[in-house]
Design an enzyme around this catalytic site. Structure first.
Site, PDB file in Angstrom:
ATOM      1  N   ASP A  40     -31.865  18.751 -59.037  1.00  0.00           N
ATOM      2  CA  ASP A  40     -33.212  19.011 -58.539  1.00  0.00           C
ATOM      3  C   ASP A  40     -34.028  17.725 -58.485  1.00  0.00           C
ATOM      4  O   ASP A  40     -34.620  17.390 -57.474  1.00  0.00           O
ATOM      5  CB  ASP A  40     -33.931  20.091 -59.385  1.00  0.00           C
ATOM      6  CG  ASP A  40     -33.910  19.806 -60.887  1.00  0.00           C
ATOM      7  OD1 ASP A  40     -33.304  18.801 -61.316  1.00  0.00           O
ATOM      8  OD2 ASP A  40     -34.502  20.605 -61.642  1.00  0.00           O
ATOM      9  N   VAL A  94     -43.932  18.325 -61.454  1.00  0.00           N
ATOM     10  CA  VAL A  94     -43.883  19.264 -60.327  1.00  0.00           C
ATOM     11  C   VAL A  94     -43.102  20.531 -60.677  1.00  0.00           C
ATOM     12  O   VAL A  94     -42.207  20.509 -61.519  1.00  0.00           O
ATOM     13  CB  VAL A  94     -43.270  18.608 -59.057  1.00  0.00           C
ATOM     14  CG1 VAL A  94     -44.201  17.549 -58.486  1.00  0.00           C
ATOM     15  CG2 VAL A  94     -41.893  18.005 -59.340  1.00  0.00           C
ATOM     16  N   ASP A 137     -35.299  11.838 -62.881  1.00  0.00           N
ATOM     17  CA  ASP A 137     -36.523  11.383 -63.532  1.00  0.00           C
ATOM     18  C   ASP A 137     -36.197  10.107 -64.318  1.00  0.00           C
ATOM     19  O   ASP A 137     -36.182   9.019 -63.742  1.00  0.00           O
ATOM     20  CB  ASP A 137     -36.998  12.539 -64.416  1.00  0.00           C
ATOM     21  CG  ASP A 137     -38.354  12.328 -65.039  1.00  0.00           C
ATOM     22  OD1 ASP A 137     -39.207  11.682 -64.442  1.00  0.00           O
ATOM     23  OD2 ASP A 137     -38.583  12.835 -66.168  1.00  0.00           O
TER      24      ASP A 137
HETATM   25  P1  IMP Z   1     -33.813  13.026 -66.358  1.00  0.00           P
HETATM   26  O1  IMP Z   1     -32.612  13.189 -67.237  1.00  0.00           O
HETATM   27  O2  IMP Z   1     -34.963  12.405 -67.131  1.00  0.00           O
HETATM   28  O3  IMP Z   1     -33.536  12.283 -65.085  1.00  0.00           O
HETATM   29  O4  IMP Z   1     -34.374  14.436 -66.042  1.00  0.00           O
HETATM   30  C1  IMP Z   1     -33.805  15.294 -65.181  1.00  0.00           C
HETATM   31  C2  IMP Z   1     -34.259  16.712 -65.460  1.00  0.00           C
HETATM   32  O5  IMP Z   1     -35.580  16.775 -65.991  1.00  0.00           O
HETATM   33  C3  IMP Z   1     -34.305  17.490 -64.180  1.00  0.00           C
HETATM   34  O6  IMP Z   1     -33.070  18.111 -63.924  1.00  0.00           O
HETATM   35  C4  IMP Z   1     -35.404  18.490 -64.439  1.00  0.00           C
HETATM   36  O7  IMP Z   1     -34.878  19.656 -65.011  1.00  0.00           O
HETATM   37  C5  IMP Z   1     -36.315  17.841 -65.456  1.00  0.00           C
HETATM   38  N1  IMP Z   1     -37.531  17.322 -64.822  1.00  0.00           N
HETATM   39  C6  IMP Z   1     -37.893  16.038 -64.633  1.00  0.00           C
HETATM   40  N2  IMP Z   1     -39.082  15.927 -64.034  1.00  0.00           N
HETATM   41  C7  IMP Z   1     -39.498  17.190 -63.796  1.00  0.00           C
HETATM   42  C8  IMP Z   1     -40.673  17.750 -63.150  1.00  0.00           C
HETATM   43  O8  IMP Z   1     -41.586  17.069 -62.667  1.00  0.00           O
HETATM   44  N3  IMP Z   1     -40.707  19.103 -63.100  1.00  0.00           N
HETATM   45  C9  IMP Z   1     -39.749  19.913 -63.600  1.00  0.00           C
HETATM   46  N4  IMP Z   1     -38.634  19.441 -64.195  1.00  0.00           N
HETATM   47  C10 IMP Z   1     -38.522  18.080 -64.301  1.00  0.00           C
HETATM   48 MG    MG Z   2     -33.047  20.378 -64.728  1.00  0.00          MG
END
Ligand code: IMP
Ligand code: MG
Length: 182
Positions: free
Chosen positions: A99, A152, A102
């Protein structure tokens, strides 16, 4: 209502048009390849269903259930595979469908884990990317939309497990980085 659903950042029409483009690009890039399309649940479910139908090659579908954020908006930095794939990865061209990228920790962890199973290739397609939030350097070959550093919801993305069914993407501007504010 506005406080709950926030301001729309990507509309249904914009989403539909961009996913069509991504589908065309992936179709051209993968051609005759043995594509295994891996959805990362729960967040990718809506995007995955639309993307898979926009790709015009006979691919295989599979899913990984991961947990990273718990019920908070802030990342824990830990990624846990709750439910593993059922398909064999060896020798296949794997495309991870996320999705949002981040910090990049989830995708980095999954690439590392799945690479051990000897796929022919492994790439990432994310509906959204927040480049300003990146903590680790990960290559995301297909990105739907780059968005600013805002929390978001909608189109699969949640806040405390809710709002995933919102048909467009909205900014929850009452939520801070700790997931506080309601
Ligand atoms: P990462 O491991 O920090 O890259 O995070 C990835 C996961 O964090 C995604 O699969 C989302 O489930 C969650 N995530 C990151 N930002 C958002 C946001 O703005 N809204 C909802 N979920 C988020
Ligand atoms: Mg996720």
């Amino acid at each position: 209502m506005e406080r709950i659903f926030g301001r729309p950042i990507v509309t249904q029409e914009e989403m539909r048009a961009r996913i069509k483009e991504l589908g065309r690009q992936i179709t051209a890039d993968y051609g005759e390849k043995d594509l295994l399309l891996v959805g990362i649940l729960k967040g990718a479910y809506a995007f995955y269903a639309d993307l898979a139908r926009a790709i015009r090659i006979p691919l295989r579908v599979d899913f990984l259930v991961v947990s990273s954020y718990g019920s908070k908006a802030k990342t824990s930095g830990k990624v846990k595979v709750v439910t593993d794939l059922t398909e064999d990865v060896a020798g296949r061209d794997v495309l991870l469908v996320e999705d949002i990228v981040d910090s990049g920790l989830t995708v980095q962890h999954l690439i590392k884990t799945l690479s051990k199973r000897k796929p022919k290739s492994i790439r990432v397609c994310a509906l959204l990317s927040k480049p300003d939030r990146r903590k680790v350097d990960v290559e995301v070959q297909y990105v739907g939309f780059e968005i600013p550093n805002k929390y978001v919801v909608g189109y699969g993305l949640d806040y405390q497990q809710k709002y995933r069914n919102l048909p467009y993407l909205a900014v929850l501007d009452t939520v801070d980085d700790e997931g506080q504010g309601f």
